[in-house]
Write a protein that holds these residues in place. Structure first.
Motif, PDB file in Angstrom:
ATOM      1  N   SER A 227       0.830  -1.206   0.000  1.00 49.50           N
ATOM      2  CA  SER A 227       0.000   0.000   0.000  1.00 49.50           C
ATOM      3  C   SER A 227       0.865   1.258   0.000  1.00 49.50           C
ATOM      4  N   ASN A 228       2.007   1.238   0.686  1.00 50.61           N
ATOM      5  CA  ASN A 228       2.925   2.376   0.643  1.00 50.61           C
ATOM      6  C   ASN A 228       3.479   2.587  -0.758  1.00 50.61           C
ATOM      7  N   THR A 229       3.860   1.496  -1.407  1.00 45.98           N
ATOM      8  CA  THR A 229       4.387   1.592  -2.767  1.00 45.98           C
ATOM      9  C   THR A 229       3.314   2.089  -3.731  1.00 45.98           C
ATOM     10  N   LEU A 230       2.088   1.587  -3.583  1.00 46.16           N
ATOM     11  CA  LEU A 230       0.996   2.027  -4.442  1.00 46.16           C
ATOM     12  C   LEU A 230       0.670   3.499  -4.203  1.00 46.16           C
ATOM     13  N   SER A 231       0.700   3.943  -2.961  1.00 50.44           N
ATOM     14  CA  SER A 231       0.459   5.352  -2.641  1.00 50.44           C
ATOM     15  C   SER A 231       1.528   6.245  -3.271  1.00 50.44           C
ATOM     16  N   ASP A 232       2.780   5.807  -3.194  1.00 49.01           N
ATOM     17  CA  ASP A 232       3.859   6.580  -3.809  1.00 49.01           C
ATOM     18  C   ASP A 232       3.685   6.663  -5.318  1.00 49.01           C
ATOM     19  N   GLU A 233       3.251   5.585  -5.921  1.00 47.46           N
ATOM     20  CA  GLU A 233       3.032   5.574  -7.373  1.00 47.46           C
ATOM     21  C   GLU A 233       1.871   6.497  -7.754  1.00 47.46           C
ATOM     22  N   VAL A 234       0.807   6.497  -6.952  1.00 48.27           N
ATOM     23  CA  VAL A 234      -0.311   7.410  -7.196  1.00 48.27           C
ATOM     24  C   VAL A 234       0.162   8.848  -7.095  1.00 48.27           C
ATOM     25  N   LEU A 235       0.920   9.147  -6.074  1.00 50.53           N
ATOM     26  CA  LEU A 235       1.457  10.491  -5.885  1.00 50.53           C
ATOM     27  C   LEU A 235       2.301  10.904  -7.081  1.00 50.53           C
ATOM     28  N   LEU A 236       3.139  10.002  -7.557  1.00 54.27           N
ATOM     29  CA  LEU A 236       3.995  10.284  -8.706  1.00 54.27           C
ATOM     30  C   LEU A 236       3.169  10.553  -9.963  1.00 54.27           C
ATOM     31  N   ARG A 237       2.196   9.702 -10.249  1.00 52.95           N
ATOM     32  CA  ARG A 237       1.394   9.871 -11.466  1.00 52.95           C
ATOM     33  C   ARG A 237       0.558  11.149 -11.428  1.00 52.95           C
ATOM     34  N   VAL A 238      -0.047  11.448 -10.283  1.00 51.22           N
ATOM     35  CA  VAL A 238      -0.884  12.642 -10.182  1.00 51.22           C
ATOM     36  C   VAL A 238      -0.031  13.899 -10.251  1.00 51.22           C
ATOM     37  N   SER A 239       1.111  13.902  -9.565  1.00 51.15           N
ATOM     38  CA  SER A 239       1.963  15.090  -9.614  1.00 51.15           C
ATOM     39  C   SER A 239       2.552  15.292 -11.001  1.00 51.15           C
ATOM     40  N   ARG A 240       2.839  14.196 -11.711  1.00 44.14           N
ATOM     41  CA  ARG A 240       3.317  14.316 -13.094  1.00 44.14           C
ATOM     42  C   ARG A 240       2.224  14.922 -13.978  1.00 44.14           C
ATOM     43  N   TYR A 241       0.993  14.482 -13.757  1.00 46.35           N
ATOM     44  CA  TYR A 241      -0.104  15.050 -14.547  1.00 46.35           C
ATOM     45  C   TYR A 241      -0.294  16.535 -14.232  1.00 46.35           C
ATOM     46  N   LEU A 242      -0.263  16.897 -12.948  1.00 47.46           N
ATOM     47  CA  LEU A 242      -0.483  18.283 -12.565  1.00 47.46           C
ATOM     48  C   LEU A 242       0.647  19.197 -13.033  1.00 47.46           C
ATOM     49  N   ALA A 243       1.870  18.647 -13.150  1.00 44.52           N
ATOM     50  CA  ALA A 243       2.978  19.445 -13.624  1.00 44.52           C
ATOM     51  C   ALA A 243       2.837  19.761 -15.110  1.00 44.52           C
ATOM     52  N   ASP A 244       2.234  18.840 -15.869  1.00 41.48           N
ATOM     53  CA  ASP A 244       2.066  19.053 -17.302  1.00 41.48           C
ATOM     54  C   ASP A 244       0.755  18.436 -17.772  1.00 41.48           C
ATOM     55  N   PRO A 245      -0.391  19.118 -17.523  1.00 45.15           N
ATOM     56  CA  PRO A 245      -1.673  18.554 -17.989  1.00 45.15           C
ATOM     57  C   PRO A 245      -1.712  18.555 -19.513  1.00 45.15           C
ATOM     58  N   ARG A 246      -1.966  17.415 -20.078  1.00 45.13           N
ATOM     59  CA  ARG A 246      -1.949  17.285 -21.547  1.00 45.13           C
ATOM     60  C   ARG A 246      -3.094  17.980 -22.167  1.00 45.13           C
TER      61      ARG A 246
END
Length: 166
Positions: free
Chosen positions: A147-166
């Motif tokens: 669950s920690n690894t999955l949470s980190d992955e969610v954080l990474l994907r969402v922050s990547r999207y917010l940094a550059d919304p397509r």
């Protein structure tokens, strides 16, 4: 004396570089604070001890980083499914090691419209011990780790999207 003065000047110049960012800066300017963690749920809960704990751990971990309220422009929803599989068997055909896999589906909404739909997966292994308590403790630790690894992955994907919304 001259070398010490030069080292001090070099240190001051390096800290003024554009790549420097303070360690304890405010989260308000980076967009992550504008995300509201709406709902994290486990699919197919079999009423086993600890299965709902994954959703609780992920909610706590993500709410610490995404501090937006219900009126935030972005809302996050996650559904998680737990899958157990045997990865090692003893000579007497009893299970020796299990793999606990968490499959997650992440939805990010902006003003009610879905803007991100990601499928994530992570796994953690644990041993089957002679004592049922030891086996259950290993399973709980594997759940926590996954669950920690999955949470980190969610954080990474969402922050990547917010940094550059397509």
């Amino acid at each position: 004396m001259r070398k010490a003065l030069l080292a001090l000047c070099a240190t001051l110049l390096l800290t003024a570089c554009a790549g420097y960012s303070p360690l304890y800066k405010s989260l308000e300017g980076d967009g992550l604070a504008d995300v509201y963690v709406r709902h994290i749920a486990m699919q197919q809960v079999k009423r086993a001890a600890g299965e709902r704990r994954v959703a609780q751990l992920m909610t706590q971990r993500l709410m610490r980083r995404f501090s937006g309220g219900p009126e935030a422009p972005y809302a996050l929803e996650i559904s998680v499914e737990e899958v157990l599989s045997t990865i090692a068997v003893r000579r007497d055909a009893t299970d020796q090691r299990y793999n606990l896999q968490l499959n997650g589906r992440v939805y990010l909404f902006k003003d009610g419209e879905k803007v991100l739909d990601e499928i994530l997966s992570t796994s953690a292994a644990y041993n089957v011990e002679d004592s049922p308590y030891s086996t259950e403790s290993g399973r709980d630790r594997a759940r926590q780790s996954a669950s920690n690894t999955l949470s980190d992955e969610v954080l990474l994907r969402v922050s990547r999207y917010l940094a550059d919304p397509r």
